[in-house]
Write an enzyme that holds these catalytic residues in place. Sequence first.
Site, PDB file in Angstrom:
ATOM      1  N   CYS A 268     -85.778 112.288  -9.629  1.00 39.48           N
ATOM      2  CA  CYS A 268     -85.509 113.571  -8.978  1.00 39.48           C
ATOM      3  C   CYS A 268     -84.569 114.402  -9.840  1.00 39.48           C
ATOM      4  CB  CYS A 268     -84.830 113.351  -7.635  1.00 39.48           C
ATOM      5  SG  CYS A 268     -85.771 112.277  -6.556  1.00 39.48           S
TER       6      CYS A 268
ATOM      7  N   GLU B 291    -100.646  94.933 -27.131  1.00 43.87           N
ATOM      8  CA  GLU B 291     -99.952  96.160 -26.739  1.00 43.87           C
ATOM      9  C   GLU B 291     -99.326  96.841 -27.969  1.00 43.87           C
ATOM     10  OE1 GLU B 291     -99.962  98.041 -24.308  1.00 43.87           O
ATOM     11  OE2 GLU B 291     -98.139  99.213 -24.386  1.00 43.87           O
TER      12      GLU B 291
ATOM     13  N   LYS C 243    -102.741 111.522 -20.108  1.00 44.27           N
ATOM     14  CA  LYS C 243    -101.794 110.629 -19.443  1.00 44.27           C
ATOM     15  C   LYS C 243    -102.450 109.904 -18.273  1.00 44.27           C
ATOM     16  CE  LYS C 243     -97.713 108.883 -18.918  1.00 44.27           C
ATOM     17  NZ  LYS C 243     -97.393 107.816 -19.889  1.00 44.27           N
TER      18      LYS C 243
ATOM     19  N   TRP D 154     -89.112 113.191  -6.790  1.00 47.59           N
ATOM     20  CA  TRP D 154     -90.074 112.225  -7.305  1.00 47.59           C
ATOM     21  C   TRP D 154     -90.012 111.088  -6.289  1.00 47.59           C
ATOM     22  CZ3 TRP D 154     -93.737 111.379 -10.880  1.00 47.59           C
ATOM     23  CH2 TRP D 154     -94.044 110.067 -11.231  1.00 47.59           C
TER      24      TRP D 154
ATOM     25  N   LYS E  54    -100.249 100.619 -29.133  1.00 47.05           N
ATOM     26  CA  LYS E  54     -99.219 101.656 -29.301  1.00 47.05           C
ATOM     27  C   LYS E  54     -99.343 102.294 -30.677  1.00 47.05           C
ATOM     28  CE  LYS E  54     -98.214 102.171 -26.215  1.00 47.05           C
ATOM     29  NZ  LYS E  54     -98.256 101.904 -24.799  1.00 47.05           N
TER      30      LYS E  54
ATOM     31  N   HIS F  10    -111.113  82.564 -37.438  1.00 46.06           N
ATOM     32  CA  HIS F  10    -112.495  82.619 -36.938  1.00 46.06           C
ATOM     33  C   HIS F  10    -113.167  83.954 -37.248  1.00 46.06           C
ATOM     34  CE1 HIS F  10    -111.835  78.780 -35.051  1.00 46.06           C
ATOM     35  NE2 HIS F  10    -110.737  79.260 -34.459  1.00 46.06           N
TER      36      HIS F  10
ATOM     37  N   ASN G 261     -80.309 112.187  -5.684  1.00 47.43           N
ATOM     38  CA  ASN G 261     -81.128 111.513  -6.691  1.00 47.43           C
ATOM     39  C   ASN G 261     -80.623 110.078  -6.748  1.00 47.43           C
ATOM     40  OD1 ASN G 261     -82.519 110.690  -8.955  1.00 47.43           O
ATOM     41  ND2 ASN G 261     -81.238 111.839 -10.408  1.00 47.43           N
ATOM     42  N   GLY G 262     -81.516 109.101  -6.570  1.00 45.89           N
ATOM     43  CA  GLY G 262     -81.103 107.698  -6.596  1.00 45.89           C
ATOM     44  C   GLY G 262     -81.771 106.931  -5.479  1.00 45.89           C
TER      45      GLY G 262
ATOM     46  N   ARG H  33     -89.000 116.592 -15.833  1.00 48.91           N
ATOM     47  CA  ARG H  33     -88.737 115.257 -15.290  1.00 48.91           C
ATOM     48  C   ARG H  33     -89.863 114.793 -14.368  1.00 48.91           C
ATOM     49  NH1 ARG H  33     -82.899 114.407 -15.337  1.00 48.91           N
ATOM     50  NH2 ARG H  33     -82.891 113.302 -13.367  1.00 48.91           N
TER      51      ARG H  33
ATOM     52  N   GLU I 230    -102.609 104.471 -31.013  1.00 58.55           N
ATOM     53  CA  GLU I 230    -102.729 105.702 -30.228  1.00 58.55           C
ATOM     54  C   GLU I 230    -101.796 106.817 -30.691  1.00 58.55           C
ATOM     55  OE1 GLU I 230    -100.436 104.145 -26.163  1.00 58.55           O
ATOM     56  OE2 GLU I 230    -101.890 105.750 -25.950  1.00 58.55           O
TER      57      GLU I 230
HETATM   58  C1  AGP Z   1    -101.178 103.444 -22.969  1.00 59.50           C
HETATM   59  O1  AGP Z   1    -100.181 103.922 -23.784  1.00 59.50           O
HETATM   60  C2  AGP Z   1    -102.072 104.466 -22.379  1.00 59.50           C
HETATM   61  N1  AGP Z   1    -101.409 105.584 -21.873  1.00 59.50           N
HETATM   62  C3  AGP Z   1    -103.214 103.905 -21.516  1.00 59.50           C
HETATM   63  O2  AGP Z   1    -103.732 102.774 -22.099  1.00 59.50           O
HETATM   64  C4  AGP Z   1    -102.879 103.601 -20.041  1.00 59.50           C
HETATM   65  O3  AGP Z   1    -102.093 102.458 -19.942  1.00 59.50           O
HETATM   66  C5  AGP Z   1    -104.202 103.435 -19.251  1.00 59.50           C
HETATM   67  O4  AGP Z   1    -104.936 104.623 -19.308  1.00 59.50           O
HETATM   68  C6  AGP Z   1    -103.985 103.026 -17.825  1.00 59.50           C
HETATM   69  O5  AGP Z   1    -103.229 103.963 -17.133  1.00 59.50           O
HETATM   70  P1  AGP Z   1    -102.583 103.643 -15.738  1.00 59.50           P
HETATM   71  O6  AGP Z   1    -101.538 102.623 -15.938  1.00 59.50           O
HETATM   72  O7  AGP Z   1    -102.040 104.968 -15.268  1.00 59.50           O
HETATM   73  O8  AGP Z   1    -103.687 103.137 -14.856  1.00 59.50           O
END
Ligand code: AGP
Length: 594
Positions: A2, A467, A589, A71, A471, A490, A97-98, A27, A474
């Site tokens: 928030c 992961e 996102k 939020w 990272k 393999h 906020n909290g 935010r 992407e």
């Molecule tokens: C990872 O950095 C990405 N933004 C992407 O893989 C993400 O984790 C995926 O699209 C799933 O999103 P969600 O956790 O909102 O379901």
Amino acid sequence: MCGIVGYVGLRPALPILVNSLQRLEYRGYDSCGIALCGGHLEVFKDTGRIGDLSSQLTSNGYSMGIGHTRWATHGKPSQANAHPHTDCSGRIAVVHNGVIDNYLELRTQLIREGHTFRSETDSEVIAHLVEKHHEGSLESAVAAALAEVKGSYAIIVVAADCQYMVVARHENPLIIGVGYRENLVASDVPAVLDYTNKVIYLEDGDLATESRNTVKVSSGGKEQKRNCDHIPWSIEEAQKGGYEHFMLKEIHEQPKAITETLRGYLSHVEPQVNLGIEVPAGIDDVLLLACGSSYHATLIGKQVFEALTGMPTRVEMASEFIHASPVLRRTWVIAVTQSGETADTLMAIKKAKMLGGKTLAVTNVVGSSITRIADQCFYTRAGPEISVAATKTFTTQLIALYLLALAWPDVGAKFKSTIVQDLGRLASKVQRLLNDESEIAQQGETLAAFDNVLFVGRGINYPVALEGALKLKEISYIHAEGYAAGELKHGPFALLTPRTPVVAVAALDNTRESFLANIREIKARESPLLAIADERDTEINKYVDCVVRVPGVEPLLTPVINTVALQLLAYFAAWKRGCEIDLPRNLAKSVTVP
Ligand code: AGP
């Protein structure tokens, strides 16, 4: 997370509050509100954007007021749950906020004493507590109210008949903007920068009163002197808290995010985890569903569940599950999604429900679509994540999965005690890693010169390698793949050359011997080798070219600390390449299409 703002001065408060709230929009929020104060109170609040709310407002005769962007953490986004919250008389208004840990107890007690609540939020108890104690000054009423509160807060309180604001903080940020015949208060510097660049950073336990001409800060009932700092940043820089990108800021927010996810759930006296979530009776197995980074979190979750609970656990990519013909008997289905809006995950959980699975959603967004589908929800409370790359939402998903496993009936007491204690220390260890990122930064910049990078790990750190590779690819556009270290021979061995660096996620666990054997095999192929290793690992440097040392933790918790190191590695590689880190090409996102 928030955002809160307050203004007292000679100018009309409304446009200043609207502008200040808009400066905090980065935010993230789901609802917003404003209270204007002067003889009486006028409160305006709703779901949606500040611009939409303010376009309906004309009350310009006030020179004091408070505002909030919410939020959601307790109760869905709605007009009733939006802040400011008022007391029964409508003469006291609060923005918060909290998280108030003991709000349920307080609420029950206040209702017994005759108070009427209008929202589902934890925050509303503060307004009623201030009302209860409001006999003398507003300042002492707020102090008395806060003495009853357990949890974290940054608050601003105004009363209809009072010409000053009372503000206080504990474990949530709050700054005072000091102007000429006007003063402001806000969660973050950008909210005040259009009016002043003189700022007082309040400390935990501070309570302050602000009138148009004075700011008085006290702590524990004693007056305190706080420095007034000069802010040299532009608005844009300030929104990122001085970081160049939101991603780096969010990586650095992880100690706080982890603390928030754990808040209220761990008891160290007799190691216990109480989540208020019921493991459905009579289940035979667990199915974890997710996409992308969240899928990697579930791969780690599977190992945590099996190690702690002994419950057979499987993981399915949500995007594949929707086409499969799964057999669910007495299965607990846990869908993990930071946004709560990923189309594949929503379709997968609906399908699992249709097949008779009992469902739980682990998400960061209260009120998101998945929360309306799942039988139960667990919120990760990481705060909004702006950068497309998941960082703090990923590590807090891991924390959620640890908590869910620890809350299981019958987890061995000794094991539980060790993990609970180490979880309690995890945030400070992540902080220690972040405090000294120079080595990782240098290694990240070195990786920037390559076109292909492999990540390897074993056991619980295999998904960490996945992961780390995700990272890197992407945000830096370097081709990267994660492998279980034992799988290289393999097939992927064919890729190893002096132009293919390998990042090895090492751990001091039961995979150790076989992992070292894999490392030697890689070295023999002349690939540059960088290890991410426990600071207590005295041997790894014999086998690799460089080592990034991370604070030592219980083996089951190593994915958290190792992932933070890999996030930084990817960030600095992308930074060196001059990539648009927060908005990588072709990515969104929230992936709301299947
Ligand atoms: C990872 O950095 C990405 N933004 C992407 O893989 C993400 O984790 C995926 O699209 C799933 O999103 P969600 O956790 O909102 O379901």
